[in-house]
Design a protein around this motif. Structure first.
Motif, mmCIF file in Angstrom:
data_model
loop_
_atom_site.group_PDB
_atom_site.id
_atom_site.type_symbol
_atom_site.label_atom_id
_atom_site.label_comp_id
_atom_site.label_asym_id
_atom_site.label_seq_id
_atom_site.Cartn_x
_atom_site.Cartn_y
_atom_site.Cartn_z
ATOM 1 N N PRO A 542 103.762 -66.116 -3.907
ATOM 2 C CA PRO A 542 103.898 -64.946 -3.022
ATOM 3 C C PRO A 542 104.754 -63.839 -3.626
ATOM 4 O O PRO A 542 104.454 -62.657 -3.440
ATOM 5 N N GLU A 543 105.797 -64.229 -4.372
ATOM 6 C CA GLU A 543 106.670 -63.203 -4.934
ATOM 7 C C GLU A 543 105.998 -62.400 -6.045
ATOM 8 O O GLU A 543 106.500 -61.334 -6.446
ATOM 9 N N ASP A 544 104.888 -62.905 -6.589
ATOM 10 C CA ASP A 544 104.199 -62.195 -7.661
ATOM 11 C C ASP A 544 102.973 -61.443 -7.185
ATOM 12 O O ASP A 544 102.295 -60.786 -7.988
ATOM 13 N N SER A 545 102.630 -61.561 -5.903
ATOM 14 C CA SER A 545 101.362 -60.995 -5.435
ATOM 15 C C SER A 545 101.340 -59.476 -5.562
ATOM 16 O O SER A 545 100.297 -58.884 -5.889
ATOM 17 N N ARG A 546 102.479 -58.809 -5.326
ATOM 18 C CA ARG A 546 102.490 -57.354 -5.433
ATOM 19 C C ARG A 546 102.239 -56.915 -6.866
ATOM 20 O O ARG A 546 101.450 -55.989 -7.105
ATOM 21 N N GLU A 547 102.893 -57.570 -7.838
ATOM 22 C CA GLU A 547 102.692 -57.203 -9.237
ATOM 23 C C GLU A 547 101.258 -57.483 -9.688
ATOM 24 O O GLU A 547 100.680 -56.715 -10.456
ATOM 25 N N VAL A 548 100.668 -58.563 -9.191
ATOM 26 C CA VAL A 548 99.276 -58.866 -9.539
ATOM 27 C C VAL A 548 98.347 -57.796 -8.969
ATOM 28 O O VAL A 548 97.387 -57.367 -9.621
ATOM 29 N N GLN A 566 91.625 -55.446 -25.552
ATOM 30 C CA GLN A 566 91.462 -55.781 -24.153
ATOM 31 C C GLN A 566 92.844 -55.842 -23.517
ATOM 32 O O GLN A 566 93.772 -56.410 -24.104
ATOM 33 N N PRO A 567 93.006 -55.255 -22.330
ATOM 34 C CA PRO A 567 94.304 -55.367 -21.659
ATOM 35 C C PRO A 567 94.650 -56.828 -21.409
ATOM 36 O O PRO A 567 93.803 -57.622 -20.997
ATOM 37 N N ARG A 568 95.896 -57.187 -21.666
ATOM 38 C CA ARG A 568 96.347 -58.563 -21.469
ATOM 39 C C ARG A 568 97.532 -58.571 -20.527
ATOM 40 O O ARG A 568 98.413 -57.727 -20.609
ATOM 41 N N GLU A 569 97.534 -59.533 -19.629
ATOM 42 C CA GLU A 569 98.626 -59.719 -18.696
ATOM 43 C C GLU A 569 99.079 -61.171 -18.778
ATOM 44 O O GLU A 569 98.339 -62.050 -19.229
ATOM 45 N N HIS A 570 100.311 -61.410 -18.338
ATOM 46 C CA HIS A 570 100.844 -62.771 -18.266
ATOM 47 C C HIS A 570 101.239 -63.033 -16.818
ATOM 48 O O HIS A 570 102.160 -62.386 -16.295
ATOM 49 N N TRP A 571 100.513 -63.936 -16.175
ATOM 50 C CA TRP A 571 100.720 -64.224 -14.759
ATOM 51 C C TRP A 571 101.157 -65.667 -14.585
ATOM 52 O O TRP A 571 100.914 -66.541 -15.434
ATOM 53 N N ARG A 572 101.788 -65.889 -13.434
ATOM 54 C CA ARG A 572 102.013 -67.252 -12.957
ATOM 55 C C ARG A 572 100.959 -67.563 -11.898
ATOM 56 O O ARG A 572 100.718 -66.758 -10.991
ATOM 57 N N LEU A 573 100.333 -68.715 -12.014
ATOM 58 C CA LEU A 573 99.307 -69.146 -11.069
ATOM 59 C C LEU A 573 99.723 -70.460 -10.436
ATOM 60 O O LEU A 573 100.561 -71.200 -10.987
ATOM 61 N N LEU A 574 99.127 -70.769 -9.279
ATOM 62 C CA LEU A 574 99.428 -72.006 -8.563
ATOM 63 C C LEU A 574 98.196 -72.900 -8.550
ATOM 64 O O LEU A 574 97.090 -72.461 -8.190
#
Length: 754
Positions: A542-548, A566-574
């Protein structure tokens, strides 16, 4: 080195050590022992040549003759003195054999130099001449001139006496010339250098003793000659001796720090001698010293000129490679790649007819040769063995320079029927640069090589540039072949199979960020077999949803990314069990594509990679035993603390803690107990500090404490007292109780004892 050769080397060394020891125990029978030592060295060189079979073995045999000549000189001198009792036989036949050794040495080492440097590397030649001239001046002042001015010697005796230091100067010059090429030093070369240094040192000491005293046999001076015999034989027995007649790639003539210091010291020899002579009141040698100084000055200027010329040449080669890279990037067929390679090679090579660059690519074990202007694979004629030789060189993954005739190709074939040898332009040598190609998606092996012809000197000088060109060509060939295969298999079934078996997760998102499609790998990576209709925000904390959400908006932005990126992002997933993972996210905005019409995300699980990166970072800046900061992290924090202190006016203190006699604990109770004590000490120190302070283990039994943001120096003293206080209680270890007695601790220093 195989076990058999190791046994041979050990037996040889035992032989030489045994005879040397017997000689020093009974120097009166030196004719026997020196003969055994000398012939042992000669036999070792001959056996080494037979075992290792180097190219151009004749130069090793010349070195064996040099050893034999020196041995014969020893035997003749021993016969004259010990058997015939000739008083002071100088000059004699023995001196002729001794001096012949220098000539034979020069011939052999010049052969090595000729093949190692391919008559290139002018910078290496100048680097060898500068120290040689400096040391030659020493030999001239302190050896040659005293002999020349000795009234007790006639002209012939003076000439023979002077020939010895001159021979040593020649040995020094050739040795330095052999060592100056960078990137080609081997154990055999090191052993040759040790032997050469041994004979030079013994010769110089012998000459000084003859000038200022009386020579006696059985002295340590003769160890240099024994080392000469032993090291040369060992050099020939070592397998790396074959490298001495192989070309070394010509390096950029830049001056490393060590080489610059050496050349500077060598250049200062002449002024130093002039000062010493002036202080001694001797000005008779000023002219000679001035002449040597002028020569050294000219050599230094020539060295600088070589550096400048090499820089210009490097810029031109860099421009040619950059242009070749642009053409290779634009190439869409292997023929165009070959055209670009031929054009770049023509720019790099001298403007002479006959230079050829051929691109050889083997697919499924069949060799095809493509030259400029042709994209049609053309198998080479002749039997399979002719193709196997090129394939063997291509799979070796090592660039080689060899005569064209050694490629094993059919000399009767013509360019019209695809003959490779006939298309090599008649040049004597070929540089074969393997192409580092990745495995094809189909699994068929793909190997290749860039073959460039020219003279030995030209190819040795362009070795590194042609390797870079080969690497660029490999990338271009790889891209062309892959593109061709993708085009051939461009069907829905093919891509569906790829997606179904990909380890990465492929998601297709609707306009409302809901998952329209998820590849089967989502069940493995995310633990969710069915993601259709799931909002993407449900897959992130939930704390990362805005940034995603912001990231998805950027991905759908109107700005086009640079071509090939290609644009690259680093996310945390559940995962489904709410276990977090880390993922690398790449996006493709395919909303304008009628077949997809959505945003495509590719997720790669990089959790283990990120954990490993964090673990490696922690290990790089923390002590593995105690977990405290190490010296690198401590120095960094000290620097930052001092910078903050200058701005804020806060006091920064450093405490140094050293456990004296800690070695006693290791020696009496074992290293395990010592490690346990170090861990306990680190815990005690940490408990005495504030959260803003830093404790570090600098190494061994040395610790340090950084006190930051103290208001006054007395605060640092208070913390130091607290550190001292925690050592009052003994340490209870598995082997018993150990008490630490601290003699004192203070800011920026402290000591202690165990």
């Amino acid at each position: 080195m195989t076990r058999r050769r190791q046994h041979l080397m050990v037996c040889y060394l035992l032989w030489m050590v045994l005879f040397t020891g017997i000689y020093y125990a009974n120097p009166g029978q030196r004719i026997i022992w020196w003969t055994g030592i000398g012939l042992g060295g000669v036999a070792a060189i001959v056996v080494g040549v037979r075992l290792n079979r180097p190219a151009h073995a004749r130069y090793w045999y010349v070195l064996a003759l040099a050893n034999l000549s020196f041995t014969v000189g020893e035997v003749v001198q021993a016969v004259q003195l010990d058997i015939l009792h000739v008083p002071n036989p100088f000059p004699s036949v023995a001196d002729g054999f001794y001096l012949a050794e220098y000539v034979l040495y020069a011939v052999g080492v010049l052969g090595f130099i000729r093949w190692r440097t391919a008559r290139q590397d002018r910078a290496g030649l100048l680097d060898a001449l500068v120290p040689t001239m400096g040391l030659a001046l020493l030999a001239w002042i302190y050896l040659i001139l005293p002999y020349a001015r000795n009234p007790d010697l006639d002209w012939f005796q003076k000439a023979v006496s002077i020939a010895y230091p001159l021979g040593d100067v020649v040995v020094l010059a050739l040795l330095l010339r052999l060592l100056t090429p960078r990137g080609g030093n081997s154990r055999s070369l090191q052993l040759l250098a040790v032997g050469s240094l041994g004979i030079m040192v013994s010769d110089v000491l012998y000459g000084l003793i003859q000038l200022h005293g009386t020579w006696h046999i059985g002295t340590p001076v003769e160890l240099g000659w024994a080392a000469f015999y032993t090291a040369w034989g060992a050099a020939a027995l070592h397998p790396s001796m074959v490298e001495l007649t192989r070309p070394v790639p010509t390096q950029q003539p830049d001056l490393s720090t060590a080489r610059l210091v050496l050349l500077t010291l060598a250049s200062l020899i002449a002024p130093a001698i002039l000062i010493i002579e002036a202080l001694a009141g001797n000005t008779s040698n000023a002219g000679v010293i001035g002449a040597f100084s002028a020569v050294l000055y000219l050599l230094v200027l020539a060295r600088l000129a070589v550096v400048v010329s090499a820089r210009r040449q490097a810029v031109a080669r860099e421009r040619a490679l950059r242009e070749a890279g642009a053409r290779l990037t634009a190439a869409v067929t292997v023929g165009e790649v070959a055209d670009a390679v031929q054009s770049a090679a023509s720019t790099l090579m001298p403007a002479e007819a006959g230079h050829v660059a051929l691109l050889s690519v083997a697919e499924a074990g069949v060799l095809h040769v493509r030259h400029a202007g042709s994209d049609t694979p053309r198998p080479t004629p002749g039997d399979t063995a002719q193709s196997d030789r090129v394939l063997e060189l291509a799979t070796a993954r090592e660039t080689v320079l060899l005569p064209v005739g050694s490629l094993g190709l059919d000399p009767a074939a013509t360019p019209a029927d695809g003959g490779l040898l006939a298309r090599l332009g008649g040049m004597p040598y070929a540089l074969v640069c393997p192409l580092t190609l990745a495995e094809r998606p189909s699994g068929d092996p793909l190997i290749g090589a860039l073959v460039v012809t020219g003279t030995e000197q030209e190819l040795a000088g362009l070795w590194s540039s042609l390797e870079i060109l080969a690497a660029q060509a490999a990338l271009a060939v790889e891209r062309v072949v892959l593109s061709r295969e993708v085009t051939q298999r461009n069907s829905e079934l093919y891509f569906r199979t790829l997606v179904q078996n990909a380890s990465d997760v492929i998601l297709i998102l609707d306009a409302d960020d809901g998952v329209r499609y998820a590849s089967p790998s989502a069940a493995t990576v995310l633990g969710r077999p069915d993601l259709a209709g799931t909002p993407l925000t449900d897959l992130v904390p939930p704390e990362d949803s805005r940034e995603v959400g912001k990231a998805l908006a950027r991905m759908r932005g109107t700005a086009e990314p640079p071509r090939g990126e290609q644009p690259r992002e680093h996310w945390r997933l559940l995962r489904q069990d709410r276990t977090p993972i880390e993922a690398e996210v790449r996006s493709d905005d395919l909303r304008a594509d009628p077949t997809v019409g959505a945003l495509v995300l590719t997720l790669r699980d990089v959790t283990e990679q990120r954990q490993m990166e964090r673990e490696l970072t922690h290990r790089a800046f923390h002590d593995s035993l105690t977990g405290l900061a190490n010296r690198v992290l401590f120095q960094d924090r000290v620097g930052h603390a001092l910078s903050r202190g200058e701005r804020s006016g806060a006091v920064t203190g450093v405490l140094f803690i050293d456990l004296d006699d800690f070695k006693v604990v290791n020696d009496t109770q074992g290293h395990a107990v010592g490690d346990e004590l170090l861990v306990a000490v680190s815990l005690r120190i940490s408990t005495a500090l504030r959260a803003s302070d830093t404790a570090a283990r600098l190494g061994g039994d040395e610790f340090a404490v950084l006190v930051e943001d103290a208001r006054r120096p007395a605060d640092v003293d208070t913390i130091a007292s607290g550190v001292l206080a925690v050592f009052a209680e003994p340490f209870k270890l598995t082997s018993g109780t150990v008490r630490c007695y601290l003699r004192g601790a203070a800011p920026a220093g402290g000591t202690g004892g165990v």
